[in-house]
Design a protein around this motif. Structure first.
Motif, PDB file in Angstrom:
ATOM      1  N   MET A 133      32.841 -42.515 -22.921  1.00 23.39           N
ATOM      2  CA  MET A 133      33.248 -42.240 -24.253  1.00 23.39           C
ATOM      3  C   MET A 133      33.280 -43.162 -25.141  1.00 23.39           C
ATOM      4  SD  MET A 133      32.693 -39.546 -26.240  1.00 23.39           S
ATOM      5  CE  MET A 133      33.366 -38.806 -27.912  1.00 23.39           C
ATOM      6  N   ASP A 134      32.477 -43.426 -26.215  1.00 20.59           N
ATOM      7  CA  ASP A 134      32.600 -44.412 -27.351  1.00 20.59           C
ATOM      8  C   ASP A 134      33.659 -43.880 -28.414  1.00 20.59           C
ATOM      9  OD1 ASP A 134      32.473 -46.285 -29.066  1.00 20.59           O
ATOM     10  OD2 ASP A 134      30.513 -45.983 -29.691  1.00 20.59           O
ATOM     11  N   TRP A 135      34.681 -43.910 -27.970  1.00 22.71           N
ATOM     12  CA  TRP A 135      36.032 -43.070 -28.859  1.00 22.71           C
ATOM     13  C   TRP A 135      36.057 -43.812 -30.129  1.00 22.71           C
ATOM     14  CZ3 TRP A 135      40.454 -45.194 -30.252  1.00 22.71           C
ATOM     15  CH2 TRP A 135      40.947 -46.524 -29.603  1.00 22.71           C
ATOM     16  N   LEU A 136      35.727 -45.375 -30.401  1.00 23.96           N
ATOM     17  CA  LEU A 136      36.226 -45.989 -31.665  1.00 23.96           C
ATOM     18  C   LEU A 136      34.782 -46.188 -32.328  1.00 23.96           C
ATOM     19  CD1 LEU A 136      38.868 -46.935 -32.768  1.00 23.96           C
ATOM     20  CD2 LEU A 136      38.240 -48.975 -31.827  1.00 23.96           C
ATOM     21  N   HIS A 137      33.870 -46.803 -31.588  1.00 26.26           N
ATOM     22  CA  HIS A 137      32.689 -47.330 -32.171  1.00 26.26           C
ATOM     23  C   HIS A 137      32.680 -48.147 -33.359  1.00 26.26           C
ATOM     24  CE1 HIS A 137      28.227 -46.807 -32.709  1.00 26.26           C
ATOM     25  NE2 HIS A 137      28.159 -47.009 -33.714  1.00 26.26           N
ATOM     26  N   ILE A 138      33.162 -49.513 -33.286  1.00 26.90           N
ATOM     27  CA  ILE A 138      33.232 -50.524 -34.278  1.00 26.90           C
ATOM     28  C   ILE A 138      31.882 -50.809 -34.931  1.00 26.90           C
ATOM     29  CG2 ILE A 138      33.838 -52.717 -34.934  1.00 26.90           C
ATOM     30  CD1 ILE A 138      36.298 -50.834 -34.337  1.00 26.90           C
ATOM     31  N   ASN A 139      31.597 -50.514 -36.262  1.00 26.15           N
ATOM     32  CA  ASN A 139      30.218 -50.874 -36.467  1.00 26.15           C
ATOM     33  C   ASN A 139      30.362 -51.926 -37.785  1.00 26.15           C
ATOM     34  OD1 ASN A 139      30.928 -49.704 -38.876  1.00 26.15           O
ATOM     35  ND2 ASN A 139      29.689 -47.551 -38.257  1.00 26.15           N
ATOM     36  N   THR A 140      31.313 -52.254 -37.964  1.00 31.28           N
ATOM     37  CA  THR A 140      31.547 -53.447 -39.141  1.00 31.28           C
ATOM     38  C   THR A 140      32.724 -54.288 -38.678  1.00 31.28           C
ATOM     39  OG1 THR A 140      30.488 -52.316 -40.828  1.00 31.28           O
ATOM     40  CG2 THR A 140      31.685 -54.252 -41.420  1.00 31.28           C
ATOM     41  N   ILE A 141      32.724 -55.462 -38.577  1.00 28.71           N
ATOM     42  CA  ILE A 141      33.763 -56.611 -38.616  1.00 28.71           C
ATOM     43  C   ILE A 141      33.639 -57.481 -39.970  1.00 28.71           C
ATOM     44  CG2 ILE A 141      35.278 -58.271 -37.466  1.00 28.71           C
ATOM     45  CD1 ILE A 141      34.358 -56.840 -34.920  1.00 28.71           C
ATOM     46  N   SER A 142      34.310 -57.471 -40.741  1.00 29.06           N
ATOM     47  CA  SER A 142      34.182 -58.471 -42.067  1.00 29.06           C
ATOM     48  C   SER A 142      35.325 -59.528 -42.185  1.00 29.06           C
ATOM     49  CB  SER A 142      34.116 -57.407 -43.099  1.00 29.06           C
ATOM     50  OG  SER A 142      33.938 -58.459 -44.354  1.00 29.06           O
ATOM     51  N   TYR A 143      35.094 -60.709 -42.164  1.00 33.81           N
ATOM     52  CA  TYR A 143      36.312 -61.480 -42.072  1.00 33.81           C
ATOM     53  C   TYR A 143      36.430 -62.340 -43.497  1.00 33.81           C
ATOM     54  CZ  TYR A 143      38.740 -65.816 -41.199  1.00 33.81           C
ATOM     55  OH  TYR A 143      39.772 -67.075 -40.694  1.00 33.81           O
ATOM     56  N   ASP A 144      37.596 -62.331 -43.793  1.00 40.10           N
ATOM     57  CA  ASP A 144      37.983 -63.045 -44.977  1.00 40.10           C
ATOM     58  C   ASP A 144      38.597 -64.298 -45.083  1.00 40.10           C
ATOM     59  OD1 ASP A 144      38.847 -63.764 -47.622  1.00 40.10           O
ATOM     60  OD2 ASP A 144      40.200 -62.000 -48.046  1.00 40.10           O
ATOM     61  N   ASP A 145      37.890 -65.345 -45.099  1.00 46.12           N
ATOM     62  CA  ASP A 145      38.501 -66.666 -44.902  1.00 46.12           C
ATOM     63  C   ASP A 145      39.631 -67.164 -45.675  1.00 46.12           C
ATOM     64  OD1 ASP A 145      36.873 -67.258 -47.044  1.00 46.12           O
ATOM     65  OD2 ASP A 145      35.655 -68.565 -46.245  1.00 46.12           O
ATOM     66  N   LYS A 146      39.822 -66.449 -47.013  1.00 52.75           N
ATOM     67  CA  LYS A 146      40.694 -66.878 -47.831  1.00 52.75           C
ATOM     68  C   LYS A 146      42.270 -66.366 -47.232  1.00 52.75           C
ATOM     69  CE  LYS A 146      37.895 -66.672 -51.792  1.00 52.75           C
ATOM     70  NZ  LYS A 146      37.560 -66.152 -53.126  1.00 52.75           N
ATOM     71  N   THR A 147      42.179 -65.014 -46.654  1.00 54.16           N
ATOM     72  CA  THR A 147      43.474 -64.680 -46.121  1.00 54.16           C
ATOM     73  C   THR A 147      43.547 -64.814 -44.411  1.00 54.16           C
ATOM     74  OG1 THR A 147      42.531 -62.586 -46.141  1.00 54.16           O
ATOM     75  CG2 THR A 147      43.378 -63.152 -47.949  1.00 54.16           C
ATOM     76  N   GLY A 148      42.519 -64.839 -43.843  1.00 52.22           N
ATOM     77  CA  GLY A 148      42.455 -64.712 -42.532  1.00 52.22           C
ATOM     78  C   GLY A 148      42.457 -63.153 -42.074  1.00 52.22           C
ATOM     79  N   ASN A 149      42.301 -62.322 -42.799  1.00 54.05           N
ATOM     80  CA  ASN A 149      42.131 -60.919 -42.341  1.00 54.05           C
ATOM     81  C   ASN A 149      40.865 -60.431 -42.079  1.00 54.05           C
ATOM     82  OD1 ASN A 149      44.907 -60.676 -43.083  1.00 54.05           O
ATOM     83  ND2 ASN A 149      44.919 -60.247 -45.012  1.00 54.05           N
ATOM     84  N   ILE A 150      40.516 -59.524 -41.431  1.00 51.13           N
ATOM     85  CA  ILE A 150      39.303 -58.766 -41.057  1.00 51.13           C
ATOM     86  C   ILE A 150      39.340 -57.308 -41.418  1.00 51.13           C
ATOM     87  CG2 ILE A 150      38.800 -60.443 -39.216  1.00 51.13           C
ATOM     88  CD1 ILE A 150      39.707 -58.404 -37.273  1.00 51.13           C
ATOM     89  N   LEU A 151      38.412 -56.923 -41.960  1.00 53.85           N
ATOM     90  CA  LEU A 151      38.144 -55.428 -42.075  1.00 53.85           C
ATOM     91  C   LEU A 151      37.253 -54.803 -41.077  1.00 53.85           C
ATOM     92  CD1 LEU A 151      37.217 -55.094 -46.045  1.00 53.85           C
ATOM     93  CD2 LEU A 151      39.452 -54.374 -44.727  1.00 53.85           C
ATOM     94  N   LEU A 152      37.871 -53.842 -40.519  1.00 56.06           N
ATOM     95  CA  LEU A 152      36.890 -53.061 -39.604  1.00 56.06           C
ATOM     96  C   LEU A 152      36.642 -51.638 -39.901  1.00 56.06           C
ATOM     97  CD1 LEU A 152      39.681 -54.752 -37.967  1.00 56.06           C
ATOM     98  CD2 LEU A 152      38.031 -54.709 -36.119  1.00 56.06           C
ATOM     99  N   SER A 153      35.591 -51.185 -39.439  1.00 60.70           N
ATOM    100  CA  SER A 153      35.083 -49.849 -39.459  1.00 60.70           C
ATOM    101  C   SER A 153      34.999 -49.145 -38.039  1.00 60.70           C
ATOM    102  CB  SER A 153      33.850 -49.674 -40.125  1.00 60.70           C
ATOM    103  OG  SER A 153      33.247 -48.725 -40.234  1.00 60.70           O
ATOM    104  N   ALA A 154      35.677 -48.180 -37.780  1.00 57.17           N
ATOM    105  CA  ALA A 154      35.460 -47.181 -36.671  1.00 57.17           C
ATOM    106  C   ALA A 154      34.734 -45.930 -37.091  1.00 57.17           C
ATOM    107  CB  ALA A 154      36.981 -47.137 -36.006  1.00 57.17           C
ATOM    108  N   ARG A 155      33.425 -45.979 -36.771  1.00 57.05           N
ATOM    109  CA  ARG A 155      32.841 -44.823 -37.159  1.00 57.05           C
ATOM    110  C   ARG A 155      33.327 -43.646 -36.389  1.00 57.05           C
ATOM    111  NH1 ARG A 155      28.850 -41.609 -35.314  1.00 57.05           N
ATOM    112  NH2 ARG A 155      27.406 -40.487 -37.074  1.00 57.05           N
ATOM    113  N   ASN A 156      33.788 -43.388 -35.206  1.00 57.42           N
ATOM    114  CA  ASN A 156      33.751 -42.427 -34.438  1.00 57.42           C
ATOM    115  C   ASN A 156      35.354 -41.888 -34.523  1.00 57.42           C
ATOM    116  OD1 ASN A 156      31.358 -42.442 -33.539  1.00 57.42           O
ATOM    117  ND2 ASN A 156      31.756 -43.004 -31.284  1.00 57.42           N
ATOM    118  N   GLN A 157      36.099 -42.590 -35.414  1.00 51.07           N
ATOM    119  CA  GLN A 157      37.421 -42.153 -35.931  1.00 51.07           C
ATOM    120  C   GLN A 157      37.495 -42.079 -37.381  1.00 51.07           C
ATOM    121  OE1 GLN A 157      40.035 -41.370 -33.744  1.00 51.07           O
ATOM    122  NE2 GLN A 157      38.791 -41.735 -32.056  1.00 51.07           N
ATOM    123  N   ASP A 158      36.271 -42.102 -38.007  1.00 43.24           N
ATOM    124  CA  ASP A 158      35.996 -41.945 -39.538  1.00 43.24           C
ATOM    125  C   ASP A 158      37.280 -42.695 -40.074  1.00 43.24           C
ATOM    126  OD1 ASP A 158      34.295 -39.999 -39.184  1.00 43.24           O
ATOM    127  OD2 ASP A 158      35.745 -38.788 -38.372  1.00 43.24           O
TER     128      ASP A 158
END
Length: 210
Positions: free
Chosen positions: A1-26
């Protein structure tokens, strides 16, 4: 079961943070790439259903701010003084924790502003609701903010994948470009992402004499 389904990982080199989108958890969230520390979480899952250790990360939405459902393509537009603006494509389909009242009625490109210090979020711009169910796409889709302030939106799975509708709108929601792709040989014409790209460099000169 694909319970998370990460469809985006976006890295910000200024802060070292990443944004993530988990479609199957909205759900979308931010964390630091090096430390794995969570910065914030945006989800319509009720606070009481989260482990107590996670509740401090949950963003509190302002009035009129819609939770995304089955979303795609989240990324940072700008960040200044603890205010972070992000853009995403909201498919608006309840997979697990989406907005059940608006489920399936439309899809939209939506911009949010997040106060990372106060842990609040507000919807500051959106386009797609006025198009209604005809532009609802249960899967895929993307929104690109252009240098001139316009937004190119890919309703990539319109009519259950039989066509794709790519629309560019200005900041006021006025359409300046509208393209529909149909008639695939396999009866499925869906576009995962669409980008506005420059065809010629700025210094290009067309010489008709050659």
């Amino acid at each position: 079961m694909d319970w998370l389904h990460i469809n985006t990982i976006s890295y910000d080199d200024k802060t070292g943070n990443i944004l993530l989108s988990a479609r199957n958890q909205d759900m979308i969230w931010s964390m630091n790439y090096q430390t794995n520390k969570i910065n914030w979480i945006f989800s319509s899952k009720p606070e009481i259903q989260w482990p107590s250790s996670f509740r401090k990360y949950l963003l509190k939405p302002s009035s009129g701010t819609k939770y995304p459902g089955g979303q795609h393509g989240v990324y940072i537009l700008n960040e200044e003084n603890n205010k972070l603006n992000v853009l995403l494509y909201d498919n608006n389909i309840v997979v697990t924790n989406g907005d059940k009242k608006q489920n399936g009625k439309f899809s939209a490109a939506t911009e949010y502003q997040i106060d990372t210090k106060q842990k609040t979020i507000k919807q500051v711009w959106s386009y797609g609701k006025n198009l209604g169910k005809q532009n609802f796409t249960e899967v895929i889709g993307y929104a690109q903010r252009l240098n001139n302030g316009n937004t190119l939106i890919n309703f990539g799975f319109k009519n259950k994948g039989k066509e794709s509708n790519i629309i560019e709108v200005d900041a006021y929601g006025n359409q300046v470009f509208n393209l529909t792709i149909t008639n695939s040989a396999k009866d499925m014409t869906y576009v995962y992402r669409a980008y506005r790209m420059q065809f010629y460099p700025d210094n290009y000169v067309f010489d008709a004499t050659k």
